[in-house]
Scaffold this motif. Structure first.
Motif, PDB file in Angstrom:
ATOM      1  N   TYR A 254      -3.705   7.587   2.402  1.00  0.00           N
ATOM      2  CA  TYR A 254      -3.938   7.915   0.997  1.00  0.00           C
ATOM      3  C   TYR A 254      -5.422   8.187   0.737  1.00  0.00           C
ATOM      4  O   TYR A 254      -5.764   8.954  -0.169  1.00  0.00           O
ATOM      5  CB  TYR A 254      -3.406   6.785   0.118  1.00  0.00           C
ATOM      6  CG  TYR A 254      -2.018   6.384   0.568  1.00  0.00           C
ATOM      7  CD1 TYR A 254      -0.950   7.291   0.486  1.00  0.00           C
ATOM      8  CD2 TYR A 254      -1.775   5.153   1.154  1.00  0.00           C
ATOM      9  CE1 TYR A 254       0.311   6.962   0.948  1.00  0.00           C
ATOM     10  CE2 TYR A 254      -0.514   4.811   1.615  1.00  0.00           C
ATOM     11  CZ  TYR A 254       0.518   5.721   1.519  1.00  0.00           C
ATOM     12  OH  TYR A 254       1.769   5.389   1.981  1.00  0.00           O
TER      13      TYR A 254
ATOM     14  N   GLY B  95       0.609   4.132  -2.698  1.00  0.00           N
ATOM     15  CA  GLY B  95       0.471   5.535  -2.311  1.00  0.00           C
ATOM     16  C   GLY B  95       1.501   6.413  -2.995  1.00  0.00           C
ATOM     17  O   GLY B  95       1.183   7.520  -3.456  1.00  0.00           O
ATOM     18  N   ARG B  96       2.733   5.949  -3.085  1.00  0.00           N
ATOM     19  CA  ARG B  96       3.772   6.723  -3.783  1.00  0.00           C
ATOM     20  C   ARG B  96       3.476   6.802  -5.277  1.00  0.00           C
ATOM     21  O   ARG B  96       3.710   7.836  -5.919  1.00  0.00           O
ATOM     22  CB  ARG B  96       5.148   6.093  -3.552  1.00  0.00           C
ATOM     23  CG  ARG B  96       5.652   6.210  -2.121  1.00  0.00           C
ATOM     24  CD  ARG B  96       7.124   5.838  -2.033  1.00  0.00           C
ATOM     25  NE  ARG B  96       7.381   4.464  -2.475  1.00  0.00           N
ATOM     26  CZ  ARG B  96       7.342   3.407  -1.672  1.00  0.00           C
ATOM     27  NH1 ARG B  96       7.058   3.549  -0.383  1.00  0.00           N
ATOM     28  NH2 ARG B  96       7.613   2.197  -2.140  1.00  0.00           N
TER      29      ARG B  96
ATOM     30  N   ALA C  97      -4.277   1.851   3.867  1.00  0.00           N
ATOM     31  CA  ALA C  97      -4.736   2.807   2.853  1.00  0.00           C
ATOM     32  C   ALA C  97      -5.120   4.151   3.446  1.00  0.00           C
ATOM     33  O   ALA C  97      -5.263   5.134   2.699  1.00  0.00           O
ATOM     34  CB  ALA C  97      -5.947   2.222   2.113  1.00  0.00           C
TER      35      ALA C  97
ATOM     36  N   SER D 156      -7.078  11.943  -0.568  1.00  0.00           N
ATOM     37  CA  SER D 156      -8.107  12.159  -1.584  1.00  0.00           C
ATOM     38  C   SER D 156      -8.996  13.331  -1.219  1.00  0.00           C
ATOM     39  O   SER D 156      -9.344  14.152  -2.071  1.00  0.00           O
ATOM     40  CB  SER D 156      -8.962  10.893  -1.742  1.00  0.00           C
ATOM     41  OG  SER D 156     -10.130  11.162  -2.493  1.00  0.00           O
TER      42      SER D 156
ATOM     43  N   ARG E 295      -2.761   9.135  -3.976  1.00  0.00           N
ATOM     44  CA  ARG E 295      -4.001   9.130  -3.207  1.00  0.00           C
ATOM     45  C   ARG E 295      -4.783   7.867  -3.554  1.00  0.00           C
ATOM     46  O   ARG E 295      -4.505   7.204  -4.551  1.00  0.00           O
ATOM     47  CB  ARG E 295      -4.866  10.360  -3.534  1.00  0.00           C
ATOM     48  CG  ARG E 295      -5.454  10.318  -4.935  1.00  0.00           C
ATOM     49  CD  ARG E 295      -6.261  11.554  -5.299  1.00  0.00           C
ATOM     50  NE  ARG E 295      -7.120  11.305  -6.446  1.00  0.00           N
ATOM     51  CZ  ARG E 295      -6.723  11.290  -7.709  1.00  0.00           C
ATOM     52  NH1 ARG E 295      -5.438  11.516  -8.007  1.00  0.00           N
ATOM     53  NH2 ARG E 295      -7.587  11.053  -8.678  1.00  0.00           N
ATOM     54  N   VAL E 296      -5.762   7.559  -2.737  1.00  0.00           N
ATOM     55  CA  VAL E 296      -6.727   6.500  -3.033  1.00  0.00           C
ATOM     56  C   VAL E 296      -8.109   7.106  -2.871  1.00  0.00           C
ATOM     57  O   VAL E 296      -8.452   7.625  -1.804  1.00  0.00           O
ATOM     58  CB  VAL E 296      -6.563   5.292  -2.085  1.00  0.00           C
ATOM     59  CG1 VAL E 296      -7.649   4.257  -2.341  1.00  0.00           C
ATOM     60  CG2 VAL E 296      -5.185   4.667  -2.238  1.00  0.00           C
TER      61      VAL E 296
ATOM     62  N   PHE F 165       0.822  -1.204   0.000  1.00  0.00           N
ATOM     63  CA  PHE F 165       0.000   0.000   0.000  1.00  0.00           C
ATOM     64  C   PHE F 165       0.859   1.258   0.000  1.00  0.00           C
ATOM     65  O   PHE F 165       0.488   2.266  -0.605  1.00  0.00           O
ATOM     66  CB  PHE F 165      -0.972  -0.009   1.173  1.00  0.00           C
ATOM     67  CG  PHE F 165      -2.251  -0.743   0.895  1.00  0.00           C
ATOM     68  CD1 PHE F 165      -3.408  -0.065   0.557  1.00  0.00           C
ATOM     69  CD2 PHE F 165      -2.302  -2.134   0.954  1.00  0.00           C
ATOM     70  CE1 PHE F 165      -4.593  -0.735   0.287  1.00  0.00           C
ATOM     71  CE2 PHE F 165      -3.464  -2.823   0.680  1.00  0.00           C
ATOM     72  CZ  PHE F 165      -4.621  -2.125   0.349  1.00  0.00           C
ATOM     73  N   ALA F 166       2.004   1.207   0.673  1.00  0.00           N
ATOM     74  CA  ALA F 166       2.908   2.352   0.629  1.00  0.00           C
ATOM     75  C   ALA F 166       3.409   2.589  -0.794  1.00  0.00           C
ATOM     76  O   ALA F 166       3.508   3.734  -1.252  1.00  0.00           O
ATOM     77  CB  ALA F 166       4.088   2.128   1.581  1.00  0.00           C
TER      78      ALA F 166
END
Length: 237
Positions: free
Chosen positions: A112, A62-63, A109, A116, A67-68, A58-59
């Motif tokens: 991230y 995110g990079r 998550a 959003s 965003r998620v 997940f990291a």
């Protein structure tokens, strides 16, 4: 309506089959950038019950995306057995496969989703969180899905200041590879399910994906902490 999710970044766990796959395919058709996560046959291959593995993947996401906007926690695992036949290891594995798997992905998550500013978390409870189906040995599954329902209400409260909405969908009996095995092993099960349903049919992954698409979209911007039954009316009487 086309492009209901255009410009949104969506992560779907359990995307290799069943409801997760149905959601991933529909989200992509509606314009989202979809990253599917599963143990195999996915964009990201990850064991969602391994804490460090989840954090690392997940990291990276995110990079990569910054965003998620949508997190769909469709991955799940359960043992089905009557209480007299279920051992403690199976009980614990089911609760991990229903609850821990949602907690670990959502926690990873969360930064991230906050980035959003208008994110949607979609979890899956079940008709089994509201009623017991005669003939179905689903004790641990019922407990796990009841926990998801409660967890998601708390996530809705914690996420609200950050623009994160959190909701559950409670499916009835949906035809997937896993449920087809149950039907094959117990021919009476379909009769029992359909007798409980108001609509005399079983569900398909697309029936759930349409609801998830709405919850993921800006059309549902005022909806959080809700549980939506998509179960042919099984829990309505």
């Amino acid at each position: 309506m086309a492009d209901r999710l255009a410009g949104k970044v969506a992560i779907v766990t359990g995307a290799a089959n069943g409801i997760g796959r149905g959601c991933a395919e529909m989200f992509a058709a509606e314009g989202a950038t979809v990253i599917g996560i599963d143990r195999e046959d996915a964009d990201v291959v990850c064991d969602l019950l391994e804490e460090e593995e989840v954090r690392v993947h997940f990291a990276w996401l995110g990079r990569e995306y910054g965003r998620v906007d949508i997190l769909v926690n469709a991955a799940a695992f359960a043992h089905f057995a009557w209480i007299g036949a279920m051992n403690y290891a199976q009980w614990r594995e089911t609760l991990a496969g229903e609850l821990d798997i949602v907690f670990l992905a959502t926690r990873a998550a969360w930064p991230y989703l906050k980035a959003s500013g208008a994110a949607s978390v979609i979890n899956f409870a079940s008709a089994n969180a509201a009623h017991a189906l005669p003939g179905s040995p689903a004790l641990a599954h019922c407990a796990g899905k009841g926990g998801v329902l409660a967890m998601t209400r708390q996530l809705a409260m914690e996420g609200a200041p950050h623009g994160i909405r959190a909701n559950t969908i409670s499916p009835g009996f949906i035809r997937t590879a896993a449920t087809e095995r149950h039907l094959a092993s117990d021919p009476a099960l379909e009769v029992q399910v359909r007798a409980k349903n108001m609509l005399d049919r079983l569900g398909e992954p697309a029936d759930i994906a349409w609801c998830a698409t709405w919850l993921a979209s800006d059309e549902a911007r005022y909806v959080t902490g809700a549980d939506i039954a998509v179960d042919a009316g099984a829990t309505a009487w």
